[in-house]
Design an enzyme around this catalytic site. Structure first.
Site, short mmCIF file in Angstrom:
data_model
loop_
_atom_site.label_atom_id
_atom_site.label_comp_id
_atom_site.label_asym_id
_atom_site.label_seq_id
_atom_site.Cartn_x
_atom_site.Cartn_y
_atom_site.Cartn_z
CB SER A 67 -0.90 0.02 1.24
OG SER A 67 -1.61 1.24 1.35
CE1 TYR B 7 -4.03 -2.03 5.20
CE2 TYR B 7 -3.24 0.13 4.55
CZ TYR B 7 -3.75 -1.11 4.21
OH TYR B 7 -3.98 -1.43 2.89
#
Length: 248
Positions: free
Chosen positions: A145, A158
Site C-alpha cells: 500500500s 496498517y
C-alpha cells in the site's frame, strides 16, 4: 514478448481473490491466458468467480483459504501443482484494514492486521518458495500500500504491516537468486470494500469521501500486476506504485 505471451499458460495463485483487487486481477489474467488458482475465505464468491472465468474460456480452481493458517497456503500451492502441474506466480493480495487512532487501543484489530497482512505473506513464502526452488523458477507478487510510503494519522499499524512486507520482500529478492522474481505493488486509494471494516465512524466517513472523490478501479492494479508477470524471466520488476492522480 507481448503482455499476453508472457502470461499465457502460467499458473497463478491469488489470495484474497473473492473481491476487489484480487477478483479484478484474476479476471484480467484469465483473459490473457493464465490458469488461476483462487484462494479466499468467502467460498461462495470464489465459486462464482471460477464460473465467470470458465465462461470466458479460462481455467480456474479454488480453495477456501485463510492466510493466517500456513496449512491453507500450503494446500493452495498443492492444489496448483495437482491441477496444473506447477505454480508460476503467487499473488499475496489478502489484506484487511480496520484502521483507527492509536488512542482507541484496538489491540485485537492490530493483531488481526499483523496476522493477515504480514504473517499471511510469510505463510505464502513458506508454501511457495520450496516449489519455486524445485522448479527452477517462480514469482512472488506482494500487494502492499502507499500507506507505507506516506504514513498518515489513523493508519499507523496498517502502514507498519505493509512496510514489514516491503522489508521482507526486499530480503527475499536479495536471497532469491537469478530464478525467483519478487514484485511489490503499492496501490493508492482503490475502489474496493476496504473501508467497510473501519470501526471509527469519523475515519470511515473521511475515507468514504475520498473514495467517492478519486479512487481508481481495482483493474488498474491488476494491470500493474499483469505487467510485472508478463516480463521475460530474466527481468524482475521489483516495485510498482499505482495511485490516483489526485491522491496526495
Amino acid at each position: 514478448m507481448s503482455g499476453t505471451d508472457g502470461i499465457r499458460g502460467k499458473t497463478i495463485a491469488i489470495t484474497g481473490a473473492s473481491s476487489g483487487i484480487g477478483e479484478a486481477t484474476a479476471l484480467l489474467l484469465a483473459e490473457r491466458g493464465a490458469r488461476l488458482v483462487l484462494g479466499a475465505r468467502r467460498t461462495d464468491r470464489l465459486r462464482d468467480l471460477a464460473a465467470r472465468i470458465a465462461d470466458l474460456g479460462g481455467e480456474a480452481v479454488w480453495a477456501a483459504t485463510d492466510v493466517t493458517r500456513h496449512a491453507d497456503l500450503a494446500a493452495l500451492v498443492t492444489l496448483a501443482r495437482d491441477r496444473f502441474g506447477r505454480l508460476d506466480v503467487l499473488v499475496a493480495n489478502a489484506g484487511i484494514g480496520p484502521v483507527s487512532p492509536l488512542d482507541d487501543l484496538r489491540v485485537e484489530d492490530w493483531e488481526a492486521m499483523v496476522d493477515v497482512n504480514f504473517k499471511g505473506v510469510l505463510h505464502g513464502i513458506a508454501a511457495a518458495l520450496p516449489v519455486f526452488r524445485a522448479q527452477g523458477g517462480g514469482q512472488f507478487v506482494h500487494v502492499v500500500s502507499t500507506a507505507g510510503l506516506k504514513v498518515v494519522p489513523n493508519q499507523a499499524v496498517y502502514a507498519a504491516t505493509k512496510n514489514a512486507v516491503r522489508t521482507v520482500s526486499e530480503g527475499l529478492r536479495l536471497e532469491a537468486g537469478p530464478d525467483v522474481r519478487v514484485t511489490v505493488v503499492s496501490p493508492g486509494f482503490v475502489r474496493t470494500d476496504f473501508i467497510d471494516s473501519v470501526p471509527d465512524d469519523r475515519v470511515r466517513a473521511e475515507l468514504a469521501s475520498a473514495k467517492d472523490e478519486f479512487a481508481i478501479p481495482p483493474a488498474a492494479v491488476g494491470e500493474a500486476i499483469a505487467f510485472a508477470v508478463a516480463q521475460p524471466a530474466a527481468v524482475d520488476v521489483n516495485d510498482i506504485v499505482v495511485r490516483p492522480t489526485a491522491q496526495r
